[in-house]
Design an enzyme around this catalytic site. Structure first.
Site, PDB file in Angstrom:
ATOM      1  N   ASP A 121       0.815  -1.206   0.000  1.00 19.05           N
ATOM      2  CA  ASP A 121       0.000   0.000   0.000  1.00 19.05           C
ATOM      3  C   ASP A 121       0.853   1.263   0.000  1.00 19.05           C
ATOM      4  OD1 ASP A 121      -2.481  -1.193   0.025  1.00 19.05           O
ATOM      5  OD2 ASP A 121      -2.488  -1.433   2.200  1.00 19.05           O
ATOM      6  N   MET A 342       0.198   6.505  12.800  1.00 16.26           N
ATOM      7  CA  MET A 342       1.262   5.604  12.354  1.00 16.26           C
ATOM      8  C   MET A 342       1.626   5.748  10.874  1.00 16.26           C
ATOM      9  SD  MET A 342       0.040   2.358  14.674  1.00 16.26           S
ATOM     10  CE  MET A 342       1.347   1.206  14.289  1.00 16.26           C
TER      11      MET A 342
END
Length: 436
Positions: A121, A342
């Site tokens: 991703d 994150m």
């Protein structure tokens, strides 16, 4: 390129069975490289990322036999190490983020492990330092070819040591654990990740003959052994998919039952959705979501301030479900701040939701404030492109709740993480069509 055509605004009804956990599968499948004996694994999801890893293992020489739906045997008794330095491997390895986890087992058993810079991703920086610093601590020599982005580690025999990880990386911890189980002496890993999927890996390795203690905590102690044997393992259901179905039920005002969810391994997930006002009922090991005919209301904090939902390493809330939370909040009563700590590019899909009529303020790459419509104004169908797995499913949920027809391009991203999602959604009443 493949596309979904979705007719939104329909209530769904029935039950849905979550697939095996993608993030567990990527670790468990790499662990078969640690033994020449047969390893049998059940509940493997039939998704692009996992199938790519299975193909990579096959190219490495692992003997693979499908024995049933989601069940395979693996035997790594004749590994072709020359493949690791071939142009084919450089191409195969970089197409999958999870390919990094073959390095630890290969290094431990064969003294060398190589990997091209892996893909996955596009959700921001996902550095590999934790993996390689762990291998270096165990005595491996590291090299990196900047020209073709190729990493390598080599060692005659790894030696156990104490290490404090700079981040509680799940894949980093898994990789280091798989290297350390065959190292000489004792390895202590502090600030280790302790997700249920990593616990599953450690339990499987112990059944294979490893000696790992502290499983489920942030300190793992590993006594190295000379060899591992075969075993049988069943994967947990995918907690990210379970959270996705909770969000889908709420957004479409549908009554759904999610079967066999392994409640004890869900951590904060049910609690976070309850804070958004969603009724999450436990029925044995199933989750029942009643139809939210009157909508759902976000809980503020005790002092009246706005709810913040943020991600954190386990047992905190998983970052993979923040995009689902964001979509669900678009139709809630009240407002919520979604804080993605994150990864810095995971919220950039919100422009597509804004195009559909959602009230979202993107504060910065990490934070978005969502003001819910309370179903007084429905989202509108539109044409969009899936940027990554989790954002893709979030857009799909938005489309299923929207008024009119939506088109989602690049659904290969969704297929990377969700098994036959269109078939399974049609089975509970969704109007969704896959077209090339």
């Amino acid at each position: 390129m493949t596309t979904f055509i979705i007719e939104g605004g329909h209530q769904l009804k029935g039950s849905i069975q979550p697939q095996g956990a993608k993030n567990e599968a990527l670790q468990i499948l790499c662990a078969v490289l640690l033994t020449p004996e047969i390893v049998t694994i059940h509940n493997i999801p039939d998704i692009i990322d996992v199938n790519k890893l299975i193909s990579l293992l096959q190219n490495l020489g692992v003997k693979i036999n499908k024995i049933g739906s989601g069940s395979y045997t693996f035997q790594a008794d004749d590994i072709n190490l020359k493949y690791l330095e071939s142009p084919e491997f450089k191409e195969d390895g970089k197409g999958l983020r999870g390919s990094i986890m073959i390095v630890g087992p290969l290094l431990a058993r064969f003294g060398k492990g190589y990997i091209p810079k892996p893909g996955g991703d596009k959700i921001g920086r996902r550095r590999l330092d934790t993996h390689f610093e762990g291998f270096i601590n165990l005595g491996a020599k590291f090299r990196y070819n900047r020209e073709d982005h190729f990493y390598g580690v080599e060692a005659d025999r790894l030696k156990g040591t104490y290490m404090l990880l700079d981040e509680a990386s799940v894949t980093g911890t898994a990789n280091i654990v798989m290297a350390a189980v065959l190292a000489e002496g004792t390895t202590t890993i502090y600030n280790a990740a302790c997700e249920p999927y990593l616990q599953q890996l450690c339990k499987m390795l112990n059944r294979m003959g490893a000696n790992i203690s502290g499983v489920g905590s942030n300190m793992l102690i590993i006594e190295g052994v000379d060899a591992l044997k075969g075993t049988e393992h069943k994967m947990l259901p995918d907690m990210i998919e379970i959270g996705s179905w909770i969000g889908l039920a709420a957004m479409t005002k549908s009554e759904l039952t999610i079967k066999n969810v392994s409640w004890d391994d869900l951590g904060q997930i049910p609690n976070v959705f309850r804070k958004l006002g969603i009724t999450v009922e436990r029925s044995g090991d199933d989750i029942h979501i009643p139809a939210h005919k009157d909508g759902y209301e976000i809980q503020n904090y005790i002092d009246g301030s706005i709810l913040t939902v943020s991600d954190a390493p386990w047992p905190g809330f998983t970052p993979d479900l923040l995009s689902i939370v964001l979509v669900v909040a678009t139709q809630a009563r009240g407002a919520v701040l979604v804080h993605q700590k994150m990864f810095e590019s995971r919220l950039f899909f919100v422009d597509k939701l804004i195009d559909m009529g959602a009230k979202i303020i993107l504060c910065d790459p990490h934070r978005a404030t969502v003001i819910g419509h309370d179903f007084k104004s429905t989202l509108k169908g539109t044409t969009m492109t899936s940027p990554d797995i989790r954002a893709g499913v979030s857009l799909l949920i938005a489309a299923l709740s929207a008024k009119g027809t939506s088109t989602i391009h690049n659904i290969e991203q969704i297929d990377r993480g969700y098994e036959r999602i269109d078939e399974r959604l049609r089975a509970i009443g969704a109007k969704i069509k896959r077209v090339s």
